[in-house]
Design a protein around this motif. Structure first.
Motif, PDB file in Angstrom:
ATOM      1  N   MET A   1       0.846  -1.257   0.037  1.00  0.00           N
ATOM      2  CA  MET A   1      -0.164  -0.200  -0.114  1.00  0.00           C
ATOM      3  C   MET A   1       0.838   1.221   0.105  1.00  0.00           C
ATOM      4  SD  MET A   1      -3.117   1.087   2.747  1.00  0.00           S
ATOM      5  CE  MET A   1      -4.482   1.038   1.928  1.00  0.00           C
ATOM      6  N   ALA A   2       0.570   2.208  -0.876  1.00  0.00           N
ATOM      7  CA  ALA A   2       1.172   3.486  -0.845  1.00  0.00           C
ATOM      8  C   ALA A   2       1.140   4.235   0.436  1.00  0.00           C
ATOM      9  CB  ALA A   2       1.061   4.142  -2.021  1.00  0.00           C
ATOM     10  N   GLN A   3       2.474   4.971   0.515  1.00  0.00           N
ATOM     11  CA  GLN A   3       2.111   5.999   2.134  1.00  0.00           C
ATOM     12  C   GLN A   3       1.333   7.402   1.370  1.00  0.00           C
ATOM     13  OE1 GLN A   3       6.256   6.514   2.737  1.00  0.00           O
ATOM     14  NE2 GLN A   3       6.172   4.969   4.212  1.00  0.00           N
ATOM     15  N   LYS A   4       1.113   7.930   2.324  1.00  0.00           N
ATOM     16  CA  LYS A   4       0.474   9.255   2.193  1.00  0.00           C
ATOM     17  C   LYS A   4       1.363  10.230   1.835  1.00  0.00           C
ATOM     18  CE  LYS A   4      -3.693   8.710   5.051  1.00  0.00           C
ATOM     19  NZ  LYS A   4      -4.614   9.426   5.828  1.00  0.00           N
ATOM     20  N   PRO A   5       1.276  11.105   0.959  1.00  0.00           N
ATOM     21  CA  PRO A   5       2.219  12.071   0.729  1.00  0.00           C
ATOM     22  C   PRO A   5       2.569  13.060   1.830  1.00  0.00           C
ATOM     23  CG  PRO A   5       0.520  12.730  -0.904  1.00  0.00           C
ATOM     24  CD  PRO A   5       0.131  11.488   0.058  1.00  0.00           C
ATOM     25  N   MET A   6       3.901  13.493   1.983  1.00  0.00           N
ATOM     26  CA  MET A   6       4.370  14.298   2.993  1.00  0.00           C
ATOM     27  C   MET A   6       3.698  15.679   3.010  1.00  0.00           C
ATOM     28  SD  MET A   6       8.387  15.729   3.958  1.00  0.00           S
ATOM     29  CE  MET A   6       8.842  14.112   4.863  1.00  0.00           C
ATOM     30  N   THR A   7       3.103  16.042   4.267  1.00  0.00           N
ATOM     31  CA  THR A   7       2.290  17.432   4.032  1.00  0.00           C
ATOM     32  C   THR A   7       3.404  18.622   4.274  1.00  0.00           C
ATOM     33  OG1 THR A   7       2.061  17.160   6.444  1.00  0.00           O
ATOM     34  CG2 THR A   7       0.545  16.363   5.328  1.00  0.00           C
ATOM     35  N   THR A   9       3.548  20.627   6.774  1.00  0.00           N
ATOM     36  CA  THR A   9       3.954  20.738   8.136  1.00  0.00           C
ATOM     37  C   THR A   9       5.092  19.667   8.356  1.00  0.00           C
ATOM     38  OG1 THR A   9       1.779  21.290   8.883  1.00  0.00           O
ATOM     39  CG2 THR A   9       3.275  20.285  10.643  1.00  0.00           C
ATOM     40  N   GLN A  10       4.952  18.645   7.641  1.00  0.00           N
ATOM     41  CA  GLN A  10       5.822  17.626   7.935  1.00  0.00           C
ATOM     42  C   GLN A  10       7.288  17.826   7.213  1.00  0.00           C
ATOM     43  OE1 GLN A  10       3.579  14.300   6.412  1.00  0.00           O
ATOM     44  NE2 GLN A  10       3.178  13.596   8.462  1.00  0.00           N
ATOM     45  N   LEU A  11       6.968  18.528   6.171  1.00  0.00           N
ATOM     46  CA  LEU A  11       8.453  18.927   5.233  1.00  0.00           C
ATOM     47  C   LEU A  11       9.209  20.167   6.087  1.00  0.00           C
ATOM     48  CD1 LEU A  11       9.891  18.858   2.810  1.00  0.00           C
ATOM     49  CD2 LEU A  11       8.628  20.746   1.644  1.00  0.00           C
ATOM     50  N   VAL A  12       8.433  20.945   6.642  1.00  0.00           N
ATOM     51  CA  VAL A  12       8.871  22.132   7.310  1.00  0.00           C
ATOM     52  C   VAL A  12       9.618  21.437   8.471  1.00  0.00           C
ATOM     53  CG1 VAL A  12       8.168  24.066   8.890  1.00  0.00           C
ATOM     54  CG2 VAL A  12       7.106  23.912   6.477  1.00  0.00           C
ATOM     55  N   ALA A  13       9.161  20.461   9.174  1.00  0.00           N
ATOM     56  CA  ALA A  13       9.627  19.888  10.454  1.00  0.00           C
ATOM     57  C   ALA A  13      10.876  19.248  10.118  1.00  0.00           C
ATOM     58  CB  ALA A  13       9.084  19.002  11.130  1.00  0.00           C
ATOM     59  N   ALA A  14      11.117  18.652   8.766  1.00  0.00           N
ATOM     60  CA  ALA A  14      12.259  17.903   8.466  1.00  0.00           C
ATOM     61  C   ALA A  14      13.181  18.574   8.076  1.00  0.00           C
ATOM     62  CB  ALA A  14      11.723  16.931   7.377  1.00  0.00           C
ATOM     63  N   LEU A  15      12.905  19.697   7.232  1.00  0.00           N
ATOM     64  CA  LEU A  15      13.887  20.959   6.687  1.00  0.00           C
ATOM     65  C   LEU A  15      14.284  21.511   7.977  1.00  0.00           C
ATOM     66  CD1 LEU A  15      15.153  22.265   4.337  1.00  0.00           C
ATOM     67  CD2 LEU A  15      13.444  23.705   4.373  1.00  0.00           C
ATOM     68  N   ALA A  16      13.501  21.887   9.029  1.00  0.00           N
ATOM     69  CA  ALA A  16      14.161  22.426  10.206  1.00  0.00           C
ATOM     70  C   ALA A  16      15.218  21.618  11.120  1.00  0.00           C
ATOM     71  CB  ALA A  16      13.064  22.797  11.070  1.00  0.00           C
ATOM     72  N   GLY A  20      19.075  22.635  11.029  1.00  0.00           N
ATOM     73  CA  GLY A  20      19.530  22.856  12.429  1.00  0.00           C
ATOM     74  C   GLY A  20      18.984  24.120  12.665  1.00  0.00           C
ATOM     75  N   ALA A  21      17.631  24.538  12.195  1.00  0.00           N
ATOM     76  CA  ALA A  21      16.883  25.669  12.364  1.00  0.00           C
ATOM     77  C   ALA A  21      15.805  25.725  13.092  1.00  0.00           C
ATOM     78  CB  ALA A  21      17.052  26.462  11.159  1.00  0.00           C
ATOM     79  N   ASP A  22      14.990  26.782  13.290  1.00  0.00           N
ATOM     80  CA  ASP A  22      13.526  26.512  13.951  1.00  0.00           C
ATOM     81  C   ASP A  22      12.725  26.530  12.587  1.00  0.00           C
ATOM     82  OD1 ASP A  22      13.851  28.936  12.762  1.00  0.00           O
ATOM     83  OD2 ASP A  22      12.845  30.012  14.587  1.00  0.00           O
ATOM     84  N   LYS A  23      11.248  25.984  12.833  1.00  0.00           N
ATOM     85  CA  LYS A  23      10.247  25.692  11.993  1.00  0.00           C
ATOM     86  C   LYS A  23      10.110  26.924  11.096  1.00  0.00           C
ATOM     87  CE  LYS A  23       8.383  21.781  14.196  1.00  0.00           C
ATOM     88  NZ  LYS A  23       7.300  21.002  14.768  1.00  0.00           N
ATOM     89  N   LYS A  24       9.944  28.209  12.080  1.00  0.00           N
ATOM     90  CA  LYS A  24       9.598  29.374  11.346  1.00  0.00           C
ATOM     91  C   LYS A  24      10.552  29.785  10.104  1.00  0.00           C
ATOM     92  CE  LYS A  24       8.369  34.300  12.429  1.00  0.00           C
ATOM     93  NZ  LYS A  24       8.277  35.249  13.351  1.00  0.00           N
ATOM     94  N   THR A  25      11.932  29.613  10.367  1.00  0.00           N
ATOM     95  CA  THR A  25      12.795  29.766   9.499  1.00  0.00           C
ATOM     96  C   THR A  25      12.708  28.838   8.261  1.00  0.00           C
ATOM     97  OG1 THR A  25      14.349  30.664  11.003  1.00  0.00           O
ATOM     98  CG2 THR A  25      15.336  29.931   8.856  1.00  0.00           C
ATOM     99  N   ALA A  26      12.603  27.425   8.461  1.00  0.00           N
ATOM    100  CA  ALA A  26      12.269  26.724   7.339  1.00  0.00           C
ATOM    101  C   ALA A  26      11.063  26.951   6.603  1.00  0.00           C
ATOM    102  CB  ALA A  26      12.293  25.010   7.874  1.00  0.00           C
ATOM    103  N   ALA A  27      10.070  27.247   7.198  1.00  0.00           N
ATOM    104  CA  ALA A  27       8.615  27.607   6.545  1.00  0.00           C
ATOM    105  C   ALA A  27       9.002  28.813   5.866  1.00  0.00           C
ATOM    106  CB  ALA A  27       7.625  27.848   7.493  1.00  0.00           C
ATOM    107  N   ALA A  28       9.918  29.848   6.058  1.00  0.00           N
ATOM    108  CA  ALA A  28      10.042  30.941   5.054  1.00  0.00           C
ATOM    109  C   ALA A  28      10.871  30.414   3.907  1.00  0.00           C
ATOM    110  CB  ALA A  28      10.783  31.937   6.042  1.00  0.00           C
TER     111      ALA A  28
END
Length: 96
Positions: A1-7, A9-16, A20-28
């Protein structure tokens, strides 16, 4: 079964975490990249994301198409379509 695509929010958390930065910087950062790609492709250019692929706009000419419900052939005006060519490195990492 296929996984759901990364949201987003999940991408921002992984990038942060990766940066090594906060989520606000990653989202920006994600929003900035998205805006740059959108602006460049809308202007008819192309953007290459190293290791991921190339995003570009392709113009499609006027053509005849068929309505599947009625079988009627109609003329479709010229339009533009966004295309993505996946990088060889990403293909190899998925298949290898």
């Amino acid at each position: 079964m296929a996984q759901k695509p990364m949201t987003k929010t999940q991408l921002v958390a992984a990038l942060a975490e990766e940066m090594g930065a906060d989520k606000k910087t990653a989202a920006a950062a994600i929003d900035a990249v998205s805006a740059i790609v959108t602006k460049e492709v809308a202007a008819g250019g192309a953007v290459t994301l190293p290791g991921i692929g190339k995003i570009y706009c392709r113009e499609r000419p006027v053509r005849m198409v068929r309505n599947p419900a009625t079988g009627e052939t109609i003329k479709k005006d010229a339009d533009k379509q966004v295309k993505v060519t996946v990088a060889k490195a990403l293909k190899d990492s998925v298949n290898g």
